[in-house]
Structure formats: C-alpha cells, structure tokens
Design a protein around this motif. Sequence first.
Motif, PDB file in Angstrom:
ATOM      1  N   THR A 101       0.640  -1.201   0.074  1.00  0.00           N
ATOM      2  CA  THR A 101       0.202  -0.049  -0.075  1.00  0.00           C
ATOM      3  C   THR A 101       0.916   1.152  -0.222  1.00  0.00           C
ATOM      4  O   THR A 101       1.895   1.223   0.673  1.00  0.00           O
ATOM      5  CB  THR A 101      -1.177   0.056   1.179  1.00  0.00           C
ATOM      6  OG1 THR A 101      -0.024   0.073   2.416  1.00  0.00           O
ATOM      7  CG2 THR A 101      -1.846  -1.388   1.265  1.00  0.00           C
ATOM      8  N   GLY A 102       0.341   2.349  -0.671  1.00  0.00           N
ATOM      9  CA  GLY A 102       1.159   3.542  -0.729  1.00  0.00           C
ATOM     10  C   GLY A 102       0.438   4.427   0.279  1.00  0.00           C
ATOM     11  O   GLY A 102      -0.274   4.232   1.024  1.00  0.00           O
ATOM     12  N   THR A 103       1.231   5.576   0.290  1.00  0.00           N
ATOM     13  CA  THR A 103       0.689   6.655   1.347  1.00  0.00           C
ATOM     14  C   THR A 103       0.410   8.244   0.393  1.00  0.00           C
ATOM     15  O   THR A 103       1.281   8.151  -0.498  1.00  0.00           O
ATOM     16  CB  THR A 103       1.509   6.915   2.517  1.00  0.00           C
ATOM     17  OG1 THR A 103       2.903   6.929   2.170  1.00  0.00           O
ATOM     18  CG2 THR A 103       1.513   5.678   3.545  1.00  0.00           C
ATOM     19  N   TRP A 104      -0.308   8.996   0.991  1.00  0.00           N
ATOM     20  CA  TRP A 104      -0.571  10.044   0.399  1.00  0.00           C
ATOM     21  C   TRP A 104      -0.235  11.535   1.185  1.00  0.00           C
ATOM     22  O   TRP A 104      -0.797  11.289   2.460  1.00  0.00           O
ATOM     23  CB  TRP A 104      -2.025  10.079  -0.110  1.00  0.00           C
ATOM     24  CG  TRP A 104      -2.405  11.195  -1.140  1.00  0.00           C
ATOM     25  CD1 TRP A 104      -2.312  11.149  -2.612  1.00  0.00           C
ATOM     26  CD2 TRP A 104      -2.812  12.680  -1.049  1.00  0.00           C
ATOM     27  NE1 TRP A 104      -3.060  12.333  -3.072  1.00  0.00           N
ATOM     28  CE2 TRP A 104      -3.122  13.126  -2.300  1.00  0.00           C
ATOM     29  CE3 TRP A 104      -2.921  13.297   0.454  1.00  0.00           C
ATOM     30  CZ2 TRP A 104      -3.465  14.450  -2.209  1.00  0.00           C
ATOM     31  CZ3 TRP A 104      -3.353  14.540   0.117  1.00  0.00           C
ATOM     32  CH2 TRP A 104      -3.523  15.356  -0.924  1.00  0.00           C
ATOM     33  N   GLY A 105       0.385  12.322   0.777  1.00  0.00           N
ATOM     34  CA  GLY A 105       0.683  13.548   1.384  1.00  0.00           C
ATOM     35  C   GLY A 105       1.279  13.307   2.766  1.00  0.00           C
ATOM     36  O   GLY A 105       0.822  14.185   3.698  1.00  0.00           O
ATOM     37  N   ALA A 106       2.161  12.439   2.792  1.00  0.00           N
ATOM     38  CA  ALA A 106       2.770  12.240   3.919  1.00  0.00           C
ATOM     39  C   ALA A 106       4.178  12.148   3.959  1.00  0.00           C
ATOM     40  O   ALA A 106       4.861  13.291   3.618  1.00  0.00           O
ATOM     41  CB  ALA A 106       2.350  10.451   4.620  1.00  0.00           C
ATOM     42  N   ASP A 107       4.873  10.950   4.435  1.00  0.00           N
ATOM     43  CA  ASP A 107       6.404  10.831   4.343  1.00  0.00           C
ATOM     44  C   ASP A 107       6.861   9.936   3.559  1.00  0.00           C
ATOM     45  O   ASP A 107       8.091   9.583   3.608  1.00  0.00           O
ATOM     46  CB  ASP A 107       6.607  10.533   5.928  1.00  0.00           C
ATOM     47  CG  ASP A 107       5.977   9.083   6.242  1.00  0.00           C
ATOM     48  OD1 ASP A 107       5.613   8.532   5.489  1.00  0.00           O
ATOM     49  OD2 ASP A 107       6.466   8.766   7.650  1.00  0.00           O
ATOM     50  N   GLY A 108       6.244   9.518   2.383  1.00  0.00           N
ATOM     51  CA  GLY A 108       6.922   8.776   1.341  1.00  0.00           C
ATOM     52  C   GLY A 108       6.824   7.293   1.617  1.00  0.00           C
ATOM     53  O   GLY A 108       8.033   6.607   1.243  1.00  0.00           O
TER      54      GLY A 108
END
Length: 659
Positions: A322-329
């Motif tokens: 899973t990826g993450t959005w608007g966070a820390d990469g």
Amino acid sequence: MKKFILPFIALLLSAGFLQAQKLSLKVGSENVSMKIGQSMQLEAVVVDAAGKKVADRDFIFYSRNQRALSVVDSTGMATAIRHGEYGVVVISPGEPMLRANITVNIAPAPIAKVAFGPIPDKIYAGVNVPLTLIVTDEAGFERPEVAVSLKSSDESKVAVAPFYKIIPREKGKVTLTASVAGVQGKLDVNVLENPIAKIDLKADMTEGRSGDVFTLTAVAMDKSGNVVKDAPINYSFTGESYDVSAAPSGLMTKEGKFVADQPGLYVLNATCGPAAASVTVSANNRNISRKIDLVGQGSVNNKHTSDFWIWEGVDGKDYAVTGTWGADGTAYFWDVTNPASMMLIDSVKVDARTVNDVKISEDGKICVISREGASNRKNGLVIIDVTNPRDAKVISEFSENLTGGVHNVFIYKKHVYALSAGRKYYSINIEDPTKPRIVGEFELDTPGHSIHDVWVHDGIAYSSNWDDGVQLVDVGNGIAGGSPSNPVQFASYAYPSGSNHAAFPYKDEKTGKFYVILGDEEFPYGLDPDGRKPGRAAGFLHIIDFTDLKNPKEVAWFQVPFAGSHNFWIEGDVLYAAFYNAGVRVVDLSGELLGDLNRQGREIAWIVPEDPDGYIANAPFTWGAQPHKGHIFYSDWNSGLWSAKLRPVVPENTKIQTK
C-alpha cells in the motif's frame, strides 16, 4: 508564571517577531480576463502581516482544467486555449504552506461556421427527422450551447419543429437555412412519397430480466409486400411495472434495442409514418443480490493510504503493498495470506510526500512505486526487490525525465509505463532492474493535453487523458504494429465532462462484445486533504463499446447517488469498483450492456469501510478494489487496507438450515 510570559510576548511583538510570522499569499488579481491564444504572467507574492514581501518563497501554479488553460508551474505563465471560466490554484510550499485562488475568464471566439450533420439518404413524407447542427467558432471549437435559428423555404412541404426537428409533409424539394450570429448554413432536402404500408416486427426473446437487452428486428414493406430497404424506422416503448410503487422505465435505442430498468410488462413499438407494429415482452426481477461480509483490516490511521496491489509471492503466500498520500513517502508491505488477520511485515521509506501508485511484476519479484513531492524535486520511481516481502530492498531509483512527479505507473513484461508531469508516459525497460532505461514514450499533441493513468493489458496500453478521453495504444499486442519502444495509438473515445480518470478493458466471451470501462474523478464539493473534514466525490463509470474500434460508443453507465468513482477492477463478468465515500460496489456485467446498470438491479453487493479510529473517524473514502482468491481487498484513504467476502449464491427454492 504569567508575569514572565506576558512581558516576553510583548517584547516579541515590539520586535515585530510574531507579526512577521503571520504570512499570507497574495495574487496580482483574483479575477483575470483573457482571450483565446493570449498568454499572461500570473503574479503571486508572499507577504507578512505588515504587507512586506517575503523573499525566497517558491510557487506552484496549478490549473483545475489543463485542457482549457495551460499553466507553467515554474513561472505562472498562462496560455488561454479554450473559452470558459477556470480556476487556478497557487501554492507556496514550505512552513507554513500557503494557498490562493485565481479565476480566469476566457472569452469565446466569434462564430465562424454553422453546418448540418448527416441526414438519412431517403426522407419520406410523414416521417419526422431530427437534425444535427454543428456550430464552430474561429478558434476551431464546437459551440453546442449556441442557439441556432432554423427556417424552411416551404413550410407546406417541410415544417420546422422545436429542438431542430423537421416534419416532411408532402413530396417535394426545400432548402433549410440555419443561422447564428450572422453566419448561415444551408441544406437541400428532397422529400419522397412514403411507400411503406406495413411493418413486420419481431423480438429475439419475449421474456428476460431487468438489464437484459431485447433486440428488435423490423422489416418495412410496401403495398405489394416488397421489402423497403433502409426504411427510417422509429422505435418506442410503453410499460407497466410489476411493482405498483415503481414507475416502469427503460431505454430504447435508435437501432431497436430495448432494456428495462424496472421489472414489468413492456410494449415495444416500431413506426414509419402511418405504418406501425408492436410486440409485448416481460422483464422479470434480476434477483442477483448477495450478502457481503467484512473479513479483516490492516489499519493505517496516522496518514492517508493511497493505491495498493495484492499478489501471490514466490513462496506461495499472499501479500499486499500500500502507498501513502501527502505524508512521508512510505510504502507498506503486508502478509494477507489470512485475510482476516493481515499483518504489516515491512516498509520502505523514500524521499517523497506521496507514494501514489504501487505495482507488482507478473512474477511477483519486483515492486515499483511512484514518487511525488520529493524534497529535491527528483521524483520518478523506485524499484524494489520483493522476492522476500518481509525484507523489501530498494534496487534502484529512476528519475530521468520524470522530475515533474510520477502520479501512476504500470508494469508489463519487464517494462514500466510511468507518467511524467501529468503530460505523457514513458516506457522504461527494467530487464536489468539495477539499470532502468527509457525506450519509448507516448504523448498526445492536442492543446493543453494531460494524462492521469495508464493500464496495460494484452499488449495494449489504456491511458486516461481527462478531456481527451481514453487512448488505446499498441505497445506489443501487434494490432497496430506497436512495441514498448514504438507505441502506436489506434483507437480513442472522449466524453463531454472531460473527467476521464481511469480505464479498464473487458471482453464478454459470450456476446463477443469488447468494452472499456471509463471512470470519472470529480470533486465538486471540494476536498480538504490537509485537514480533518470528510470528503465527498462525484462522477461515475462509462461503459464504452469498442467492438468496432473505428466507431466506439457509450452504451451504458453505472452511477452511485451522491458519490464518485475512483479505481476499479474486473474479474470474469463482475466489476469491483471503489466509489470513494460510498465504499466498494460489486456489479454484474454479464450479457450485453445497455443503459443505467444501477437502476436495472445489476449491483450485486456493496460494503463501506467505516472506522472510528481512522485518520478521519468514520469517513470512508475508498481508493481502489481488487479481487484475489475469493476475497475482495480494498484500500481506504482514511483507514488503510481492508478485506471482504461475498457469500455464495443460494439457489432458488433452497432452504437454509439454522441451528
């Protein structure tokens, strides 16, 4: 303590310290007027509370409609391409992040031409004919919103009716004139005597279900019983619903295909002037609803979750990324072998704010993640070895020509197809994943073109290009002689809203129909990515019949009230679609598709991920859905990774035993 703190604050104020920290972003003008073809520098500046300019702040200019208004992010130079009112967002990144908005009004160009669309080869007296009028301005854009004046040279022979329809009354020749803003177009019409005396009408079936397509065959004959070829047959229907609380409804096409939304008895009609015929058909309840059960969750509640991918690893177990959005990469890796107990097993953190997209190679050994918002602006993609997902290792990074940010990627046969700055995609050879290299690229040449996504199946890349719609590109299929190093576009389809965000191909083996499902993405109610307000989206799925590649047409759609589509997947003849605030919708695609699939009862099941401990509590915002080994996995922007399972179909007349 107060007697020490208050003098300290007073000292700071007297020094102007706190005042200087209150920054705001000011634009040269909040409302800008432009003409098509004009370029203009959009101005922005950061000032402190005293109105003094703050130096060394960067700016990002972003148009909400790239097709209509092209904005160069680094300079704010805007070029007007199409008339209308458009919003531009100005962002100054840093601490604090500042935003402002500019409204750009682009004046339309003068009308240049009005023309008639195609009409039937034979126009018979007594058979009404709808006209198509095409208005074009000097900038080359069609102007369907402009009202056209239509006149007939002889109303006794051909009368003009509202909404650009003509009524041929008797045999003879007339000239039609269309006028707008002093510009005229003319069309000569020859009305023939109507030879049709009888219509023989048949339906391919007399009983079906709501959502099933009834196909009519109408044969027109003259008084002698001779077949009149190419007769202009008009089709219509009336109905009576089996449910007294539901109005009968359905769709009839110009070609004589009918589909019922509501179960009921329907009379299907065919007419040509005074000749008429009808058949009666029954549409029963589709009756395909199934129960769906929540199975498990891999919670992520300290940041937004983006896209995901489920795959079988080389060890035979099942995994997810899973990826993450608007966070820390960060990208997370999960063991989902037991969907009821998904376990976080590793993570990879890269220089980015957003890991928007994640994909896994066919052999389950390579993961590619996209990067956006890198601190050094070298975004691009990251290639990861997931032979052992419990010890995911970065193999290489690649940012050549991708510094504008990679929103989406796809892996197909040792090539990565990666978006670049929302304008094009590159094909990148990763046969040696330590040394990725660009071998080809695909970009449109339309004004203000942009791209959101690319999906590759059977050697065909389906790119979603917003206003330009879906583009079908041969990258190895052979249909147009294309390859990864020589992408060749061979078909496309665009629809009026210009919101094409995602695409997925679907071939129905029973009917032979080839469809491409296109999804919108719209946020008419706004979006608060940095705050804690629940989101609400809009837009729906468009089903495009691509069976005839040269003549694709939209034949059906699936819409969820007060919600908007995002990513989706098809397995067999079942669609699994994420609808943001409306969760996952499971839809039956079997048989020929026509009309409003939701009203026809084609929705099999739905499930909404509500999490009181989510990043935003109890605010479902589902990103995507993927079926895998009998389960449905889905990611949610506010709560992480989820799994569910459809209950088996219970045959009719089967008694369910209970203890």
